[in-house]
Design a protein around this motif. Sequence first.
Motif, PDB file in Angstrom:
ATOM      1  N   ASN A  11      50.061 130.398 104.152  1.00 35.39           N
ATOM      2  CA  ASN A  11      50.919 130.927 105.212  1.00 35.39           C
ATOM      3  C   ASN A  11      50.220 130.731 106.556  1.00 35.39           C
ATOM      4  OD1 ASN A  11      49.008 133.063 105.516  1.00 35.39           O
ATOM      5  ND2 ASN A  11      50.076 134.288 103.983  1.00 35.39           N
ATOM      6  N   LEU A  13      48.834 133.105 108.478  1.00 34.43           N
ATOM      7  CA  LEU A  13      48.065 134.303 108.802  1.00 34.43           C
ATOM      8  C   LEU A  13      46.589 134.022 108.530  1.00 34.43           C
ATOM      9  CD1 LEU A  13      50.401 136.928 107.063  1.00 34.43           C
ATOM     10  CD2 LEU A  13      50.550 135.999 109.395  1.00 34.43           C
ATOM     11  N   ALA A  35      46.017 136.649 103.276  1.00 33.45           N
ATOM     12  CA  ALA A  35      45.669 135.685 104.327  1.00 33.45           C
ATOM     13  C   ALA A  35      45.765 134.267 103.777  1.00 33.45           C
ATOM     14  CB  ALA A  35      44.256 135.950 104.837  1.00 33.45           C
ATOM     15  N   ALA A 215      52.489 141.375 115.109  1.00 33.81           N
ATOM     16  CA  ALA A 215      52.354 139.983 114.677  1.00 33.81           C
ATOM     17  C   ALA A 215      53.636 139.211 114.966  1.00 33.81           C
ATOM     18  CB  ALA A 215      52.030 139.932 113.178  1.00 33.81           C
ATOM     19  N   PHE A 240      47.090 141.739 106.002  1.00 30.35           N
ATOM     20  CA  PHE A 240      47.708 140.418 105.836  1.00 30.35           C
ATOM     21  C   PHE A 240      48.913 140.489 104.898  1.00 30.35           C
ATOM     22  CE2 PHE A 240      43.296 139.677 107.038  1.00 30.35           C
ATOM     23  CZ  PHE A 240      43.467 138.832 108.119  1.00 30.35           C
ATOM     24  N   ILE A 243      51.772 142.125 106.857  1.00 31.92           N
ATOM     25  CA  ILE A 243      52.384 141.220 107.837  1.00 31.92           C
ATOM     26  C   ILE A 243      53.212 140.154 107.134  1.00 31.92           C
ATOM     27  CG2 ILE A 243      51.909 139.454 109.574  1.00 31.92           C
ATOM     28  CD1 ILE A 243      49.482 141.115 110.435  1.00 31.92           C
ATOM     29  N   GLU A 244      52.673 139.576 106.077  1.00 35.10           N
ATOM     30  CA  GLU A 244      53.407 138.547 105.339  1.00 35.10           C
ATOM     31  C   GLU A 244      54.750 139.088 104.853  1.00 35.10           C
ATOM     32  OE1 GLU A 244      52.276 135.152 102.077  1.00 35.10           O
ATOM     33  OE2 GLU A 244      51.726 137.207 101.556  1.00 35.10           O
TER      34      GLU A 244
END
Length: 360
Positions: A11, A13, A35, A215, A240, A243-244
């Motif tokens: 991804n 990130l 991440a 983000a 992470f 956020i994903e």
Amino acid sequence: MPTLGPHTLRNNLFVAPMAGVTDRPFRQLCKHLGAGYAVSEMVASNAQLWKSEKTMRRANHAGEVEPIAVQIAGADPAMMAEAARYNVANGAQIIDINMGCPAKKVCNVAAGSALLQNEPLVVRIVEAVVAAVGTGPDAVPVTLKIRTGWDREHKNAVHIARLAEAAGISMLTVHGRTRADLYHGEAEYETIAAVKAAVRIPIVANGDIDSPPKAKAVLAATGADAIMIGRAAQGRPWLFREIEHYLKTGELLPPPRIAEIRQVMNGHLEDHYVFYGEFTGVRTARKHIGWYTRGLSGANAFRHRMNTLDTTREQLLAVNEFFDEQEARSERLVYVDDDAPGRDDAPGSREPNRNEPLAA
């Protein structure tokens, strides 16, 4: 999926390189928790330091999820080229050049963000490193990290970006502060947006990204291809994952419960101890323990006690005793009488958030 040279990343990130923090155990943990990419701690370009225990540990990538990215720092083009070749020979698949670190001990030797004052030298370093590892059939991508400039009156990130792109850089990360700003004030994203508009290579936005909504907002404000997170992931490697999930669904995941924080932390500590050994392991783990327990009840007193323990066994035992107390406290806070008046307003009517002190 974003790509970097021949590598496809999970991804967009990224984990920022942080000296004394982003060692192999921490990078692995962040990758496990969402991440897509992580850059190693900074490795000096001085060949006399390569056989030191610290540098050899920083260059240890055994078992790490690929791609392996190593950051190098220095101010001499020939030495930087040799450092790039050395790290590629030792497993690096991507070389990142540090021109963003504001630390005095780095800038005092004209490396890190000090290089932003010398644009011709920036070009010579980038060209030397790219020529050393970034051409031919086995080319290794070379990336660069910078700040927006030297100080507020000398912001040259856009010009540096154009020079770096012409010199062969594959990706550029911009921390939204000047060298003079250090880590004070708020990150300026308009400069990152201007850099993105000025070049064709992928741009990574860095600075003050500490939550899923932030983000998303930074990606929108800058148009960046990816974001890089550093300090906000200290003690919160699950950031992470959060956020994903938010970028995919628009939904916020609930914060991790005490039991999961304990589980993540225990795994991290065990890996950390194996990596560093007894003496160094117990001492370097203290900062991570402090970050993990930040905001929990009694954390300040616990951290003071932690600094008096000298063995990994004592440290791990103390950590688990602390989390036993946290879980017991959490259970005591649960309000169980569903028919009681004012239940929705009761202190225990919601799951305690690890990011705030539990009720007394």
